[in-house]
Design a protein around this motif. Structure first.
Motif, PDB file in Angstrom:
ATOM      1  N   ASN A  92     -55.253  20.273 -22.845  1.00 50.99           N
ATOM      2  CA  ASN A  92     -55.943  20.430 -21.785  1.00 50.99           C
ATOM      3  C   ASN A  92     -56.639  21.842 -21.721  1.00 50.99           C
ATOM      4  O   ASN A  92     -57.798  22.373 -21.188  1.00 50.99           O
ATOM      5  CB  ASN A  92     -55.145  20.512 -20.560  1.00 50.99           C
ATOM      6  CG  ASN A  92     -54.889  19.209 -19.998  1.00 50.99           C
ATOM      7  OD1 ASN A  92     -55.385  18.271 -19.984  1.00 50.99           O
ATOM      8  ND2 ASN A  92     -53.585  18.784 -19.227  1.00 50.99           N
TER       9      ASN A  92
ATOM     10  N   THR B 247     -49.603  17.863 -24.226  1.00 54.57           N
ATOM     11  CA  THR B 247     -50.730  17.412 -23.430  1.00 54.57           C
ATOM     12  C   THR B 247     -51.518  18.860 -22.821  1.00 54.57           C
ATOM     13  O   THR B 247     -52.558  18.794 -22.420  1.00 54.57           O
ATOM     14  CB  THR B 247     -50.496  16.404 -22.188  1.00 54.57           C
ATOM     15  OG1 THR B 247     -50.035  15.070 -22.776  1.00 54.57           O
ATOM     16  CG2 THR B 247     -51.470  16.166 -21.280  1.00 54.57           C
ATOM     17  N   THR B 248     -50.630  19.824 -22.482  1.00 60.15           N
ATOM     18  CA  THR B 248     -50.971  21.048 -22.103  1.00 60.15           C
ATOM     19  C   THR B 248     -52.206  21.706 -23.197  1.00 60.15           C
ATOM     20  O   THR B 248     -52.965  22.216 -22.706  1.00 60.15           O
ATOM     21  CB  THR B 248     -49.888  22.002 -21.809  1.00 60.15           C
ATOM     22  OG1 THR B 248     -48.923  21.343 -20.547  1.00 60.15           O
ATOM     23  CG2 THR B 248     -50.297  23.236 -21.285  1.00 60.15           C
TER      24      THR B 248
ATOM     25  N   GLY C  20     -45.251  20.238 -24.529  1.00 63.61           N
ATOM     26  CA  GLY C  20     -46.454  20.998 -24.212  1.00 63.61           C
ATOM     27  C   GLY C  20     -47.650  20.566 -24.946  1.00 63.61           C
ATOM     28  O   GLY C  20     -48.874  20.904 -24.990  1.00 63.61           O
TER      29      GLY C  20
ATOM     30  N   TYR D 155     -57.460  23.770 -18.486  1.00 61.74           N
ATOM     31  CA  TYR D 155     -56.827  24.862 -18.125  1.00 61.74           C
ATOM     32  C   TYR D 155     -57.149  25.988 -18.996  1.00 61.74           C
ATOM     33  O   TYR D 155     -57.748  25.569 -19.951  1.00 61.74           O
ATOM     34  CB  TYR D 155     -55.115  24.735 -18.554  1.00 61.74           C
ATOM     35  CG  TYR D 155     -54.432  23.480 -17.892  1.00 61.74           C
ATOM     36  CD1 TYR D 155     -54.580  23.233 -16.690  1.00 61.74           C
ATOM     37  CD2 TYR D 155     -53.257  23.071 -18.851  1.00 61.74           C
ATOM     38  CE1 TYR D 155     -53.785  22.246 -16.003  1.00 61.74           C
ATOM     39  CE2 TYR D 155     -52.446  22.221 -18.103  1.00 61.74           C
ATOM     40  CZ  TYR D 155     -52.785  21.831 -16.821  1.00 61.74           C
ATOM     41  OH  TYR D 155     -52.197  20.595 -16.209  1.00 61.74           O
TER      42      TYR D 155
ATOM     43  N   ALA E 170     -45.166  27.302 -20.737  1.00 62.59           N
ATOM     44  CA  ALA E 170     -45.409  25.842 -21.060  1.00 62.59           C
ATOM     45  C   ALA E 170     -46.094  25.771 -22.630  1.00 62.59           C
ATOM     46  O   ALA E 170     -45.509  24.768 -23.140  1.00 62.59           O
ATOM     47  CB  ALA E 170     -46.478  25.186 -20.159  1.00 62.59           C
TER      48      ALA E 170
END
Length: 252
Positions: A47, A43-44, A41, A53, A18
């Motif tokens: 996070n 918003t990942t 990617g 995450y 991701a």
């Protein structure tokens, strides 16, 4: 001096990368943009920066402190606050109490003090009320302090979410698509608000946004993501005119 330094950040879900070798350096006081197609990617990464995450690999440094893999609470205390694409206010709480929720990170009292209402309780509550009202006045929300957050117009709900994030006294403010759902007039007002926050709160801001007018109007530098990879980084005007960026993102 860089406030945020991220190097070799990676995370996979079910074997799919991701985020793959993400890196960025953001200077103190900078207004920085993170853009890319849906699913790139972005918003990942938010996070990962906020502890939702934990990365498989990589280092995240905030103001010289390694915050890699720390909890969301610890990262917030270290100095990162965020807003969300879908506004996440406490809708059944007043505008004032929403901001006070952010202040509880710093102005605290024990459970016993809160139940018994000792003198310390009233002192802390008075201080929080005063601080919250100051923030609300900055965003021209002080007259709505006692109404439910759910009763605010959409644009003012966005402002309240930013005010609540600022109440945690961050060093770095992450804005996740702040212009989503706004009309052109609200977007113009939002741009002024973001500039004001940066200039008057000594704030560093990293934002995700699809509205290119907003991005080109306020961001000094950009990182473009594509399929989890850094496609291009640099000055906003240079990045937005890069043929690879236009091909991958702008669709021209």
């Amino acid at each position: 001096m860089a406030l945020l330094e991220v190097n070799h950040l990676n995370i996979s879900f079910g074997g799919l990368h991701a985020v793959d070798d993400f890196h960025v350096s953001i200077e103190k006081g900078q207004l920085y943009g993170l853009i890319g197609p849906n699913g790139a990617g972005k918003t990942t990464i938010f996070n990962l920066l906020t502890g939702v995450y934990k990365p498989d690999e990589g280092i995240i440094n905030l103001d010289g402190q390694d915050i890699t893999g720390k909890s969301t609470i610890d990262i917030n205390k270290a100095g990162i606050a965020r807003t969300f694409q879908n506004i996440r206010l406490f809708h059944q709480m007043s505008v004032l109490d929403n901001v006070k929720a952010g202040l509880h990170n710093h102005d605290k009292y024990s459970l016993f003090t809160g139940i018994v209402h000792t003198p310390k309780y009233f002192k802390v509550e008075k201080t929080m009320n005063e601080e919250a009202m100051k923030l609300l006045k900055v965003f021209d929300l002080d007259k709505e302090a006692d109404i439910l957050a759910s009763n605010l117009p959409y644009g003012k709900q966005r402002k309240l979410e930013i005010a609540r994030a600022l109440a945690t006294k961050p060093k770095l403010l992450l804005l996740d698509e702040p212009a989503a759902g706004m009309n052109p007039n609200e977007t113009e007002e939002l741009m002024d608000t973001i500039r004001f926050v940066r200039d008057n709160f000594d704030m560093t801001i990293l934002l995700i946004e699809h509205d290119m007018k907003l991005v080109s109007g306020i961001c000094e530098e950009l990182t473009v993501l594509n399929f989890g990879h850094v496609l291009r980084q640099g000055k906003t005007s240079d990045v937005l005119h890069d043929p690879e960026v236009i091909k991958a993102y702008l669709g021209e």
